[in-house]
Write a protein that holds these residues in place. Structure first.
Motif, PDB file in Angstrom:
ATOM      1  N   LEU A 437       0.826  -1.210   0.000  1.00  0.00           N
ATOM      2  CA  LEU A 437       0.000   0.000   0.000  1.00  0.00           C
ATOM      3  C   LEU A 437       0.861   1.261   0.000  1.00  0.00           C
ATOM      4  O   LEU A 437       0.576   2.241  -0.682  1.00  0.00           O
ATOM      5  CB  LEU A 437      -0.905   0.036   1.238  1.00  0.00           C
ATOM      6  N   ILE A 438       1.924   1.193   0.791  1.00  0.00           N
ATOM      7  CA  ILE A 438       2.804   2.358   0.899  1.00  0.00           C
ATOM      8  C   ILE A 438       3.477   2.659  -0.426  1.00  0.00           C
ATOM      9  O   ILE A 438       3.595   3.796  -0.858  1.00  0.00           O
ATOM     10  CB  ILE A 438       3.875   2.123   1.986  1.00  0.00           C
ATOM     11  N   GLN A 439       3.919   1.595  -1.065  1.00  0.00           N
ATOM     12  CA  GLN A 439       4.589   1.787  -2.344  1.00  0.00           C
ATOM     13  C   GLN A 439       3.638   2.387  -3.372  1.00  0.00           C
ATOM     14  O   GLN A 439       4.009   3.230  -4.166  1.00  0.00           O
ATOM     15  CB  GLN A 439       5.102   0.452  -2.864  1.00  0.00           C
ATOM     16  N   GLU A 440       2.417   1.961  -3.313  1.00  0.00           N
ATOM     17  CA  GLU A 440       1.439   2.384  -4.311  1.00  0.00           C
ATOM     18  C   GLU A 440       1.022   3.838  -4.183  1.00  0.00           C
ATOM     19  O   GLU A 440       0.782   4.504  -5.164  1.00  0.00           O
ATOM     20  CB  GLU A 440       0.171   1.526  -4.142  1.00  0.00           C
ATOM     21  N   SER A 441       0.900   4.325  -2.970  1.00  0.00           N
ATOM     22  CA  SER A 441       0.277   5.627  -2.814  1.00  0.00           C
ATOM     23  C   SER A 441       1.070   6.574  -1.943  1.00  0.00           C
ATOM     24  O   SER A 441       1.344   6.299  -0.773  1.00  0.00           O
ATOM     25  CB  SER A 441      -1.125   5.440  -2.225  1.00  0.00           C
ATOM     26  N   VAL A 442       1.392   7.711  -2.523  1.00  0.00           N
ATOM     27  CA  VAL A 442       2.141   8.715  -1.785  1.00  0.00           C
ATOM     28  C   VAL A 442       1.255   9.328  -0.693  1.00  0.00           C
ATOM     29  O   VAL A 442       1.734   9.748   0.360  1.00  0.00           O
ATOM     30  CB  VAL A 442       2.717   9.773  -2.754  1.00  0.00           C
ATOM     31  N   ILE A 443      -0.058   9.333  -0.927  1.00  0.00           N
ATOM     32  CA  ILE A 443      -0.971   9.916   0.067  1.00  0.00           C
ATOM     33  C   ILE A 443      -1.006   9.031   1.313  1.00  0.00           C
ATOM     34  O   ILE A 443      -0.943   9.503   2.436  1.00  0.00           O
ATOM     35  CB  ILE A 443      -2.381  10.076  -0.531  1.00  0.00           C
ATOM     36  N   VAL A 444      -1.067   7.725   1.074  1.00  0.00           N
ATOM     37  CA  VAL A 444      -1.046   6.785   2.202  1.00  0.00           C
ATOM     38  C   VAL A 444       0.264   6.958   2.975  1.00  0.00           C
ATOM     39  O   VAL A 444       0.294   6.998   4.207  1.00  0.00           O
ATOM     40  CB  VAL A 444      -1.193   5.332   1.700  1.00  0.00           C
ATOM     41  N   ARG A 445       1.347   7.122   2.212  1.00  0.00           N
ATOM     42  CA  ARG A 445       2.666   7.272   2.837  1.00  0.00           C
ATOM     43  C   ARG A 445       2.674   8.502   3.750  1.00  0.00           C
ATOM     44  O   ARG A 445       3.162   8.471   4.857  1.00  0.00           O
ATOM     45  CB  ARG A 445       3.697   7.442   1.733  1.00  0.00           C
ATOM     46  N   LYS A 446       2.073   9.559   3.226  1.00  0.00           N
ATOM     47  CA  LYS A 446       2.066  10.801   3.990  1.00  0.00           C
ATOM     48  C   LYS A 446       1.250  10.630   5.286  1.00  0.00           C
ATOM     49  O   LYS A 446       1.698  10.983   6.370  1.00  0.00           O
ATOM     50  CB  LYS A 446       1.437  11.894   3.127  1.00  0.00           C
ATOM     51  N   ARG A 447       0.055  10.052   5.153  1.00  0.00           N
ATOM     52  CA  ARG A 447      -0.796   9.886   6.341  1.00  0.00           C
ATOM     53  C   ARG A 447      -0.132   8.959   7.354  1.00  0.00           C
ATOM     54  O   ARG A 447      -0.183   9.179   8.555  1.00  0.00           O
ATOM     55  CB  ARG A 447      -2.152   9.299   5.929  1.00  0.00           C
ATOM     56  N   LEU A 448       0.481   7.921   6.804  1.00  0.00           N
ATOM     57  CA  LEU A 448       1.108   6.939   7.678  1.00  0.00           C
ATOM     58  C   LEU A 448       2.293   7.545   8.420  1.00  0.00           C
ATOM     59  O   LEU A 448       2.539   7.240   9.592  1.00  0.00           O
ATOM     60  CB  LEU A 448       1.557   5.752   6.820  1.00  0.00           C
ATOM     61  N   SER A 449       3.017   8.435   7.729  1.00  0.00           N
ATOM     62  CA  SER A 449       4.224   8.996   8.333  1.00  0.00           C
ATOM     63  C   SER A 449       3.891   9.757   9.618  1.00  0.00           C
ATOM     64  O   SER A 449       4.714   9.842  10.514  1.00  0.00           O
ATOM     65  CB  SER A 449       4.930   9.914   7.343  1.00  0.00           C
ATOM     66  N   TYR A 450       2.671  10.291   9.695  1.00  0.00           N
ATOM     67  CA  TYR A 450       2.293  11.004  10.917  1.00  0.00           C
ATOM     68  C   TYR A 450       2.155  10.067  12.119  1.00  0.00           C
ATOM     69  O   TYR A 450       2.143  10.519  13.253  1.00  0.00           O
ATOM     70  CB  TYR A 450       0.975  11.756  10.698  1.00  0.00           C
ATOM     71  N   LEU A 451       2.015   8.803  11.836  1.00  0.00           N
ATOM     72  CA  LEU A 451       1.864   7.862  12.951  1.00  0.00           C
ATOM     73  C   LEU A 451       3.209   7.386  13.479  1.00  0.00           C
ATOM     74  O   LEU A 451       3.291   6.712  14.499  1.00  0.00           O
ATOM     75  CB  LEU A 451       1.015   6.662  12.527  1.00  0.00           C
TER      76      LEU A 451
END
Ligand SMILES: C[S@@+](CC[C@H](N)C(=O)[O-])C[C@H]1O[C@@H](n2cnc3c(N)ncnc32)[C@H](O)[C@@H]1O
Length: 579
Positions: A437-451
């Protein structure tokens, strides 16, 4: 009307009309074309054809000249009742393309230029075109007696003169053609003074500019397709600027059409960039030029929805559905529901019904009630109310990043199974899925990085709520790199294990892990005031009690376990929590 004889005829005719208003006539309507905008309908018509018809009718004229007594009124109940007594300045200016078929465009006016001679058999008719370059036959009854000489006809309706047609009525005739039908001479006014801007054919130099702009548009489309939205925005705007500078071209049909497309594409690009206010302005600009432009209507409706103006958005979708025969019933249904939530507050039961009602493909917009993210002592970040909320209010709704399988309408309970803790966190399958999922989407990466909490709690950044609302990616943002270790930490502190119950509720299947990106910011407390509820693929945060303004939202991470104090402590410690 400048001509005296026509003035008196108008008066007489209006009186007659008023007396006859109650009479019902049987007209043949063609329902298929009802309400279709003229531009779609007129595609079947040809300007050359209109010229040819005028010539044919003129040649028949000699025959009818003999029979001066033929009744000059043909019956059309709609047109007969169509009387506009308002002065021109009180009417809304529209274009031929805005006229709907078989519909009186009440309190509107179309300005046209006559491009053929007038011809008459029973009705008189002329070919007319508007400033957009659309053209049609204007058929008017009750103005000239049958047998009127061509000289009179030409002196009253000379080629090139400008006319205003009040309450225009575009009729789809039984012979399959479209005409602007006018039974009341009072609805037709000659425009004195300078004629309407004549519509000159486009010059070679102007064609060149037009081609350059077309190429820019194509280039913009390519950028858009490859998700380079900022670039697309720049290119479309460059094309528009070039067009705007060519002031002498402004009314050319080709230019107007290109402008409409550019404004409309800019609107879509801004939607993709989550710049909804700009998206709305661009769609409005496109619609000023063509109020029936379907894509722009859709984009206007979308922007309004994202700006939470559900009422206006719903109206636009209804227009699309009713006037354009495009099925947007799903959007309408969603908007009605959102509007209801907006007006009455969003209750858990509404939301569950709402979620259960929709099909899996259809994306439910994330929802955030009166809440904000802030800091809380010793716990890092937390979520707080911004106004008082009532028991049962839905405070947030987000699609889970990783969700358990199961019936979409089924409710799950959330808790932690302490025995399986290690298994869940080290589940290879779970991590592979997340990495994918992370590889696929930069938006997911961004949201996840806050965690990712790093080493120091005080260094934690507070995300803006909007990052959860919109799938927005700013290409200028720094690239986010998350190592395998970071991901391990994120999973450990934020994933929740679910007990998934089967339909009968008596056969719990455990070990389902869920990861939410926003909901993970809610801290633990044994005195919980919210609960997490599954709605289909979504996770809803629902107020369990009335909560005052400014209070922190908390739920019990160990809610469903009947654990003794020691066991609770042990479990909570896996999340670095001392209760
Ligand atoms: C799901 S996260 C909650 C959001 C977190 N506060 C943040 O800033 O990312 C869980 C983590 O928050 C902290 N936390 C949550 N509830 C807590 C509590 N009651 N006491 C202390 N720390 C808590 C713990 O560090 C825990 O590992």
């Amino acid at each position: 009307m400048s001509d005296n004889s026509l003035d008196s005829l108008t008066f007489y005719f209006q009186q007659m009309m008023l007396q006859n208003q109650k009479r019902e006539f049987n007209t043949q309507m063609t329902p298929v074309f009802d309400g279709m905008p003229a531009r779609q309908a007129l595609e079947v018509q040809d300007r050359e054809e209109i010229y040819q018809r005028q010539i044919q009718i003129r040649s028949q004229y000699a025959f009818y000249q003999q029979s001066g007594s033929v009744n000059n009124t043909s019956i059309d109940s709609i047109s007969q009742k169509n009387i506009c007594l308002k002065p021109l300045k009180e009417l809304k200016k529209i274009y031929l393309k805005d006229c709907l078929t078989n519909t009186v465009m009440k309190d509107c006016v179309v300005y046209v230029k006559q491009f053929t001679d007038a011809a008459q058999v029973i009705a008189a008719n002329i070919g007319v075109e508007d400033e957009m370059g659309d053209f049609i036959t204007l058929t008017f009854y009750n103005t000239f007696k049958v047998g009127t000489s061509l000289k009179v006809l030409d002196s009253n309706f000379p080629k090139g003169q400008s006319l205003a047609i009040k309450n225009p009525y575009l009729k789809h005739t039984s012979s399959g053609t479209f005409v602007l039908r006018n039974d009341n001479p009072g609805n037709l006014e000659k425009i004195l003074g300078p004629p309407l801007k004549s519509i000159q054919p486009i010059s070679e130099k102007d064609k060149n500019i037009l081609n350059q702009c077309m190429n820019l548009k194509e280039q913009g489309n390519k950028c858009f397709e490859s998700s380079q939205y900022q670039e697309a925005l720049d290119v479309y705007q460059k094309a528009l600027q070039m067009l705007q500078q060519q002031s002498q071209l402004q009314s050319q049909k080709e230019i107007v059409n290109l402008k409409i497309i550019l404004f409309s594409n800019l609107s879509q690009t801004c939607i993709n960039l989550a710049q909804y206010q700009n998206a709305l302005s661009f769609s409005n600009k496109a619609l000023e030029l063509d109020s029936n432009h379907l894509k722009s209507l859709g984009r206007q409706a979308q922007s309004l929805k994202f700006l939470n103006d559900f009422e206006k958005s719903l109206k636009v979708y209804e227009t699309i559905n009713n006037s354009h025969k495009k099925d947007v019933s799903k959007e309408i249904k969603e908007l009605k529901q959102l509007l209801q939530f907006q007006q009455n507050g969003c209750k858990q039961i509404d939301l569950l019904n709402f979620a259960a009602d929709r099909d899996q493909q259809f994306k439910l917009s994330p929802y955030f009630g009166p809440i904000k993210i802030g800091f809380t002592e010793n716990k890092g970040r937390g979520v707080f109310t911004t106004k008082e909320v009532k028991r049962g209010d839905v405070l947030a709704l987000e699609q889970s990043l990783i969700e358990p399988e199961g019936d979409k309408n089924h409710l799950y309970s959330i808790g932690i199974n302490s025995d399986k803790t290690t298994d869940i966190y080290s589940s290879v399958e779970f991590k592979i899925y997340l990495l994918h999922l992370i590889q696929e989407s930069v938006i997911v990466r961004k949201r996840l990085s806050y965690l990712y909490k790093g080493e120091d709690f005080k260094q934690l950044k507070i995300p803006d709520l909007s990052i959860y609302k919109y799938d927005y990616y700013n290409p200028e943002d720094e690239e986010i790199i998350l190592t395998a270790q970071d991901i391990q930490q994120i999973i450990k502190f934020n994933s929740t294990q679910l007990q998934v119950q089967n339909e009968l509720g008596n056969d719990p299947i455990t070990n389902r892990t869920m990861l939410n990106l926003f909901t993970s910011l809610i801290n633990h407390s044994s005195k919980q005031n919210v609960s997490l509820t599954r709605c289909g693929r979504y996770c809803a945060v629902v107020a369990m009690i009335d909560i005052k303004e400014g209070e922190e939202l908390c739920y019990d991470y160990l809610n469903l376990q009947n654990l003794d104090t020691q066991e609770r402590k042990k479990s909570l410690l896996t999340w670095n929590i001392v209760e």
